[in-house]
Design an enzyme around this catalytic site. Sequence first.
Site, PDB file in Angstrom:
ATOM      1  CG  ASP A   9       5.052  -1.163  -4.503  1.00 33.98           C
ATOM      2  OD1 ASP A   9       4.239  -1.282  -3.693  1.00 33.98           O
ATOM      3  OD2 ASP A   9       4.912  -1.044  -5.650  1.00 33.98           O
ATOM      4  CB  ILE A  10       3.926  -2.224   1.103  1.00 32.65           C
ATOM      5  CG1 ILE A  10       3.572  -3.270   2.085  1.00 32.65           C
ATOM      6  CG2 ILE A  10       2.598  -1.704   0.525  1.00 32.65           C
ATOM      7  CD1 ILE A  10       3.256  -2.688   3.400  1.00 32.65           C
ATOM      8  N   GLY A  31      -3.308   6.288  -1.093  1.00 28.09           N
ATOM      9  CA  GLY A  31      -1.631   5.933  -0.517  1.00 28.09           C
ATOM     10  C   GLY A  31      -1.826   4.357  -0.316  1.00 28.09           C
ATOM     11  CB  VAL A  32      -0.392   2.207   1.965  1.00 27.19           C
ATOM     12  CG1 VAL A  32      -0.525   0.767   2.231  1.00 27.19           C
ATOM     13  CG2 VAL A  32       1.075   2.836   2.303  1.00 27.19           C
ATOM     14  CG  ASP A  33      -6.835   1.641   1.746  1.00 25.76           C
ATOM     15  OD1 ASP A  33      -7.164   0.198   1.543  1.00 25.76           O
ATOM     16  OD2 ASP A  33      -7.937   2.347   2.353  1.00 25.76           O
ATOM     17  N   GLY A 124       1.743  10.260   6.660  1.00 21.79           N
ATOM     18  CA  GLY A 124       1.037  10.384   5.393  1.00 21.79           C
ATOM     19  C   GLY A 124      -0.192  11.268   5.546  1.00 21.79           C
ATOM     20  CE1 TYR A 126      -6.708   8.470   7.334  1.00 16.09           C
ATOM     21  CE2 TYR A 126      -6.580   7.237   8.901  1.00 16.09           C
ATOM     22  CZ  TYR A 126      -7.089   7.317   7.911  1.00 16.09           C
ATOM     23  OH  TYR A 126      -8.299   6.630   7.571  1.00 16.09           O
TER      24      TYR A 126
END
Length: 183
Positions: A9-10, A31-33, A124, A126
């Site tokens: 997990d970032i 997502g990540v954002d 992902g 994009y």
Amino acid sequence: MRIEAVQGDITEQDVDVVVNAANLTLLGGGGVDGAIHAAAGPKLLEACQALRAQERFADGLTVGDAVATPGFDLQARWVVHTVGPNRHAGQVSTTALASCFGRSLEIAVELGARSIAFPAVGAGAYGWDVADVAGVAAGVVKGWAACAQNGVLEGQTQPSGLELVRFVLSGPAALAAFERALA
């Protein structure tokens, strides 16, 4: 400089800089954002809104560029936001994708960071194949490491202080793709 790929997990990385795969609005997303915005807390959105109020970012962050904010509630001191090209929107430039990684490294060095964690920017939502992202990212980071080792970084007046570049991947397939690209 150590370069590694891990599954995890970032938002939980104990590094100086976490890179956010942002959208051009800088105002959060999925997502990540979305995960970074949620983990960093509401002050991250406020900082991004303040950036958007600046003339330079009035239309958002350009694809391939990057900008930093504090990390707020993250372990990381800073978040470097970068916008990858969206293949679904016809943005297929590997140069723009490479710029996401290169600009993020440049900003990390400007901040004085010793460690940075990247997601698979562009994969992902994009639409980039994770193996393509891994190849581009590994090429940029390995090139950066070689230049830093020789004391030659374009536009830098002092050597890079980066000691660790970590790619943090969400699943075993992405991890394997990055491990192959880094081998």
